[in-house]
Design a protein around this motif. Structure first.
Motif, PDB file in Angstrom:
ATOM      1  N   ARG A  55      27.622  62.166  25.859  1.00  0.00           N
ATOM      2  CA  ARG A  55      28.645  63.052  25.309  1.00  0.00           C
ATOM      3  C   ARG A  55      28.827  64.275  26.185  1.00  0.00           C
ATOM      4  O   ARG A  55      27.915  64.672  26.889  1.00  0.00           O
ATOM      5  N   ASP A  56      30.007  64.841  26.104  1.00  0.00           N
ATOM      6  CA  ASP A  56      30.259  66.120  26.752  1.00  0.00           C
ATOM      7  C   ASP A  56      29.547  67.187  25.912  1.00  0.00           C
ATOM      8  O   ASP A  56      29.673  67.194  24.681  1.00  0.00           O
ATOM      9  N   CYS A  61      31.837  66.820  17.526  1.00  0.00           N
ATOM     10  CA  CYS A  61      32.019  65.660  16.660  1.00  0.00           C
ATOM     11  C   CYS A  61      31.144  64.491  17.112  1.00  0.00           C
ATOM     12  O   CYS A  61      30.810  63.617  16.312  1.00  0.00           O
ATOM     13  N   CYS A  62      30.745  64.490  18.369  1.00  0.00           N
ATOM     14  CA  CYS A  62      29.881  63.418  18.871  1.00  0.00           C
ATOM     15  C   CYS A  62      28.533  63.446  18.156  1.00  0.00           C
ATOM     16  O   CYS A  62      27.970  62.406  17.831  1.00  0.00           O
ATOM     17  N   GLU A  63      28.013  64.634  17.919  1.00  0.00           N
ATOM     18  CA  GLU A  63      26.760  64.766  17.178  1.00  0.00           C
ATOM     19  C   GLU A  63      26.937  64.294  15.742  1.00  0.00           C
ATOM     20  O   GLU A  63      26.029  63.685  15.173  1.00  0.00           O
ATOM     21  N   SER A  82      28.393  66.020  31.933  1.00  0.00           N
ATOM     22  CA  SER A  82      29.651  66.672  32.279  1.00  0.00           C
ATOM     23  C   SER A  82      30.594  65.703  32.992  1.00  0.00           C
ATOM     24  O   SER A  82      31.754  66.017  33.196  1.00  0.00           O
ATOM     25  N   ASP A  83      30.095  64.524  33.358  1.00  0.00           N
ATOM     26  CA  ASP A  83      30.883  63.532  34.105  1.00  0.00           C
ATOM     27  C   ASP A  83      31.253  62.333  33.240  1.00  0.00           C
ATOM     28  O   ASP A  83      31.049  61.188  33.615  1.00  0.00           O
ATOM     29  N   CYS A 100      35.856  60.695  23.068  1.00  0.00           N
ATOM     30  CA  CYS A 100      35.007  61.823  23.456  1.00  0.00           C
ATOM     31  C   CYS A 100      33.581  61.433  23.828  1.00  0.00           C
ATOM     32  O   CYS A 100      32.907  62.200  24.509  1.00  0.00           O
ATOM     33  N   HIS A 101      33.097  60.305  23.384  1.00  0.00           N
ATOM     34  CA  HIS A 101      31.728  59.898  23.726  1.00  0.00           C
ATOM     35  C   HIS A 101      31.675  58.394  23.952  1.00  0.00           C
ATOM     36  O   HIS A 101      32.530  57.654  23.483  1.00  0.00           O
TER      37      HIS A 101
END
Length: 171
Positions: A55-56, A61-63, A82-83, A100-101
């Motif tokens: 995840r970024d 929301c990924c958490e 970050s990539d 997002c993830h």
């Protein structure tokens, strides 16, 4: 093509993906410069219950999605990256399906806010040729994207193969 030969190729691809996940940080030593959760505290889990979530670090929301997976019995490790575009490319996630993830479980890529029941079905059925499933974007009401007012966007879970072909992954 026989089912055995197709699934053998999928198994080989799964091993390749799994090996990439190990190189990317599934072992107990985190590569220098990467923020990760403490893997030593994560319970041992069979391959179909070990979920690595990239995840970024700026995305909350990924958490929330990872917490839903934990609640369903998955041993979740979250790795901040970050990539993320490079992560998605490495695991064959088509650009049209980006979210997002990106999670990896049992050699499959899980992109975005995929419902846990769909992941369980993927792992149970192991459909030949599929390398991952995705919920593109961040639809309101999808797991981890619940809204206080209960509003929801319609969304499909999509499957993708090694060639980037996309199809609906039926519920």
């Amino acid at each position: 093509m026989t089912i055995g030969s197709c699934c053998s190729r999928r198994s080989l691809f799964g091993l390749i993906l799994g090996g990439g996940a190990v190189l990317a940080g599934c072992d107990r030593k985190a590569p220098a410069g990467r923020a990760t959760t403490d893997r030593s505290k994560a319970p041992a889990a069979p391959d179909d219950k070990a979920l690595l979530v990239y995840r970024d670090p700026e995305c909350g929301c990924c958490e929330a999605w990872a917490d839903i997976a934990r609640g369903a019995g998955y041993a979740v490790t979250v790795e901040n990256r970050s990539d993320m575009s490079a992560v998605k490319a490495r695991f064959g996630v088509p650009q049209d399906l980006a979210s997002c993830h990106t999670a990896i479980v049992a050699g499959y890529a899980i992109e975005g806010h995929v419902p846990i029941a769909q992941i369980a079905r993927l792992l149970r059925d192991k459909p030949c040729g599929i390398v991952g499933i995705a919920v593109p974007g961040m639809p309101r009401g999808s797991p981890g994207m619940e809204m206080p007012d209960g509003s929801k966007d319609a969304f499909d879970v999509l499957a993708f193969d090694r060639a980037g072909e996309i199809s609906v992954f039926p519920a």
